[in-house]
Design a protein around this motif. Structure first.
Motif, PDB file in Angstrom:
ATOM      1  N   PRO A  36       0.800  -1.221   0.000  1.00 41.70           N
ATOM      2  CA  PRO A  36       0.000   0.000   0.000  1.00 41.70           C
ATOM      3  C   PRO A  36       0.838   1.279   0.000  1.00 41.70           C
ATOM      4  O   PRO A  36       0.426   2.290  -0.570  1.00 41.70           O
ATOM      5  N   ALA A  37       2.014   1.252   0.613  1.00 41.61           N
ATOM      6  CA  ALA A  37       2.857   2.455   0.637  1.00 41.61           C
ATOM      7  C   ALA A  37       3.355   2.791  -0.769  1.00 41.61           C
ATOM      8  O   ALA A  37       3.344   3.959  -1.179  1.00 41.61           O
ATOM      9  N   PHE A  38       3.763   1.780  -1.506  1.00 44.57           N
ATOM     10  CA  PHE A  38       4.237   2.003  -2.865  1.00 44.57           C
ATOM     11  C   PHE A  38       3.086   2.444  -3.764  1.00 44.57           C
ATOM     12  O   PHE A  38       3.234   3.356  -4.580  1.00 44.57           O
ATOM     13  N   ALA A  39       1.927   1.820  -3.591  1.00 44.58           N
ATOM     14  CA  ALA A  39       0.748   2.213  -4.364  1.00 44.58           C
ATOM     15  C   ALA A  39       0.385   3.669  -4.071  1.00 44.58           C
ATOM     16  O   ALA A  39       0.052   4.429  -4.988  1.00 44.58           O
ATOM     17  N   ALA A  40       0.488   4.072  -2.818  1.00 47.71           N
ATOM     18  CA  ALA A  40       0.177   5.457  -2.448  1.00 47.71           C
ATOM     19  C   ALA A  40       1.150   6.435  -3.107  1.00 47.71           C
ATOM     20  O   ALA A  40       0.752   7.510  -3.563  1.00 47.71           O
ATOM     21  N   GLU A  41       2.422   6.060  -3.169  1.00 44.14           N
ATOM     22  CA  GLU A  41       3.417   6.913  -3.837  1.00 44.14           C
ATOM     23  C   GLU A  41       3.079   7.077  -5.315  1.00 44.14           C
ATOM     24  O   GLU A  41       3.197   8.169  -5.875  1.00 44.14           O
ATOM     25  N   LEU A  42       2.667   5.989  -5.950  1.00 46.52           N
ATOM     26  CA  LEU A  42       2.298   6.056  -7.363  1.00 46.52           C
ATOM     27  C   LEU A  42       1.062   6.926  -7.573  1.00 46.52           C
ATOM     28  O   LEU A  42       0.987   7.694  -8.531  1.00 46.52           O
ATOM     29  N   ILE A  43       0.104   6.820  -6.683  1.00 46.43           N
ATOM     30  CA  ILE A  43      -1.106   7.636  -6.776  1.00 46.43           C
ATOM     31  C   ILE A  43      -0.760   9.111  -6.578  1.00 46.43           C
ATOM     32  O   ILE A  43      -1.250   9.975  -7.310  1.00 46.43           O
ATOM     33  N   ASP A  44       0.114   9.394  -5.607  1.00 42.09           N
ATOM     34  CA  ASP A  44       0.558  10.780  -5.402  1.00 42.09           C
ATOM     35  C   ASP A  44       1.239  11.329  -6.654  1.00 42.09           C
ATOM     36  O   ASP A  44       1.013  12.474  -7.047  1.00 42.09           O
ATOM     37  N   GLU A  45       2.073  10.510  -7.280  1.00 44.60           N
ATOM     38  CA  GLU A  45       2.748  10.939  -8.507  1.00 44.60           C
ATOM     39  C   GLU A  45       1.733  11.189  -9.622  1.00 44.60           C
ATOM     40  O   GLU A  45       1.858  12.154 -10.372  1.00 44.60           O
ATOM     41  N   ALA A  46       0.724  10.342  -9.708  1.00 45.92           N
ATOM     42  CA  ALA A  46      -0.315  10.534 -10.721  1.00 45.92           C
ATOM     43  C   ALA A  46      -1.039  11.864 -10.508  1.00 45.92           C
ATOM     44  O   ALA A  46      -1.322  12.586 -11.466  1.00 45.92           O
ATOM     45  N   VAL A  47      -1.310  12.200  -9.269  1.00 47.33           N
ATOM     46  CA  VAL A  47      -1.977  13.468  -8.961  1.00 47.33           C
ATOM     47  C   VAL A  47      -1.092  14.640  -9.371  1.00 47.33           C
ATOM     48  O   VAL A  47      -1.557  15.609  -9.987  1.00 47.33           O
ATOM     49  N   ARG A  48       0.213  14.547  -9.052  1.00 43.14           N
ATOM     50  CA  ARG A  48       1.137  15.617  -9.443  1.00 43.14           C
ATOM     51  C   ARG A  48       1.188  15.779 -10.961  1.00 43.14           C
ATOM     52  O   ARG A  48       1.176  16.896 -11.487  1.00 43.14           O
ATOM     53  N   LEU A  49       1.241  14.661 -11.672  1.00 40.41           N
ATOM     54  CA  LEU A  49       1.296  14.708 -13.131  1.00 40.41           C
ATOM     55  C   LEU A  49       0.022  15.323 -13.716  1.00 40.41           C
ATOM     56  O   LEU A  49       0.082  16.129 -14.652  1.00 40.41           O
TER      57      LEU A  49
END
Length: 61
Positions: free
Chosen positions: A33-46
């Motif tokens: 879940p921590a890695f998935a959250a990082e990816l989701i955060d990156e998607a939001v930034r993009l």
């Protein structure tokens, strides 16, 4: 955000939107879940950056 087939969207914004979708696709398949959250955060930034670029392009009209 405008539809993907709108030619007024800058190419960079479209690429960022695509990359955001890729991040979300990868995040869904991750068990960590921590890695998935990082990816989701990156998607939001993009997506935010893509929207900024699209807004800047719209302002040039």
């Amino acid at each position: 955000m405008k539809p993907a087939n709108d030619v007024s969207i800058p190419p960079r914004a479209l690429r960022l939107k695509t990359e955001a979708g890729n991040c979300l696709t990868i995040a869904v398949g991750k068990a960590d879940p921590a890695f998935a959250a990082e990816l989701i955060d990156e998607a939001v930034r993009l997506m935010r950056r893509a929207q900024e670029l699209s807004g800047a392009a719209a302002g040039k009209d």
